[in-house]
Design an enzyme around this catalytic site. Structure first.
Site, PDB file in Angstrom:
ATOM      1  N   ASN A   8      -6.732  -2.340   6.365  1.00 40.95           N
ATOM      2  CA  ASN A   8      -7.102  -3.661   6.850  1.00 40.95           C
ATOM      3  C   ASN A   8      -7.675  -3.633   8.259  1.00 40.95           C
ATOM      4  O   ASN A   8      -8.425  -4.527   8.641  1.00 40.95           O
ATOM      5  CB  ASN A   8      -5.875  -4.577   6.818  1.00 40.95           C
ATOM      6  CG  ASN A   8      -5.409  -4.862   5.411  1.00 40.95           C
ATOM      7  OD1 ASN A   8      -6.159  -5.371   4.592  1.00 40.95           O
ATOM      8  ND2 ASN A   8      -4.172  -4.518   5.112  1.00 40.95           N
ATOM      9  N   ASP A 108      -3.626   1.718  -1.892  1.00 45.73           N
ATOM     10  CA  ASP A 108      -2.987   2.382  -0.756  1.00 45.73           C
ATOM     11  C   ASP A 108      -1.484   2.541  -0.988  1.00 45.73           C
ATOM     12  O   ASP A 108      -0.899   3.561  -0.629  1.00 45.73           O
ATOM     13  CB  ASP A 108      -3.267   1.621   0.539  1.00 45.73           C
ATOM     14  CG  ASP A 108      -2.850   0.148   0.484  1.00 45.73           C
ATOM     15  OD1 ASP A 108      -2.697  -0.406  -0.630  1.00 45.73           O
ATOM     16  OD2 ASP A 108      -2.711  -0.453   1.562  1.00 45.73           O
TER      17      ASP A 108
END
Length: 251
Positions: A8, A108
């Site tokens: 992110n 992830d």
């Protein structure tokens, strides 16, 4: 083989020192680096000249980032390079994904679970990745990914207080605090956010321990080293856990 973790906030990358994954050597890189997500175009220069023929990418930043990263990879290595976009699946590298819809699990998180299980086989694990978001996932000693929880990351918690209250300050840097009962507002915010993060992790460890015995907590992400002293459970801090998981999966 180039491994890339697009999160992110950051893009992290590494070329493993060993072609074949060996747990004892995991996390050793011939070349490695990281950049802010907005600097994806600069990766072409960082990667120029590296002897790469295969790329594996974990990308949680969406389609636009995928296209930008693909352009950077082709500019650095040409169209000959093989790009593999890592995705969650029902089973891979000794980990069985028990998400109701296995493909919906963040890639992830799946890579981190694979990496943690590869590093600490035959141990029940809580895998806590502490970044922009904090994810806390349970993996059994046999490699069953049971599921987990997602909460705002340490920095996001502190920022949300400043944005949504009239008189609380913006916290610029989160560092260790000496006491849970702070005598100033800045440290009180930090102490509260740390307690919330550590409490969620400890709660997950306790719940996992009920059915699976002794549990090791694997901490990863930028806030992992900050939180580690506050988690009252056996812990290991691991850098670049997603990349390690990609390496184990690629093997």
């Amino acid at each position: 083989m180039l491994l890339v973790d697009v999160g992110n906030t950051l893009i992290k990358w590494g070329i493993p020192a060993d072609k074949v994954f060996v747990a004892g050597n995991a996390g050793r890189w011939l070349h490695a680096g990281s950049m802010a997500r907005g600097e994806v175009a600069a990766l072409t220069q960082a990667w120029q000249g590296l002897p790469v023929t295969r790329v594996m990418v974990s990308n949680v930043a969406g389609q636009a980032m995928k296209e930008a990263l693909q352009a950077a990879l082709h500019a650095a290595f040409g169209a000959r390079v093989k790009i593999e976009w890592f995705a969650s699946q029902p089973q891979l590298a000794g980990v069985r994904n028990h998400y109701k819809n296995p493909g919906q699990l963040g890639c992830d998180r799946f890579a981190s679970a694979i990496g943690a299980h590869a590093l600490y086989p035959q141990r029940a694990l809580i895998v806590a990745t502490c970044g922009t978001a904090t994810t806390v996932d349970a993996v059994t000693a046999d490699g069953d990914f049971l599921g987990g929880m997602i909460l705002p990351g340490l920095g996001v918690m502190a920022t949300s207080l400043a944005l949504n209250t009239a008189q609380l300050p913006q916290i610029q840097t989160i560092s260790a605090v000496a006491t849970p009962f702070a005598d100033n507002t800045t440290d009180a915010i930090i102490a509260g956010c740390i307690a919330a993060q550590a409490g969620a992790i400890e709660r997950a460890v306790a719940a996992h321990r009920v059915r699976h015995g002794e549990v090791l907590c694997v901490l990863a992400g930028g806030a992992g080293p900050v939180l580690m002293p506050y988690v009252a459970a056996p812990c290991e801090n691991v850098d670049n856990l997603v990349l390690i998981g990609l390496h184990a999966a690629a093997a």
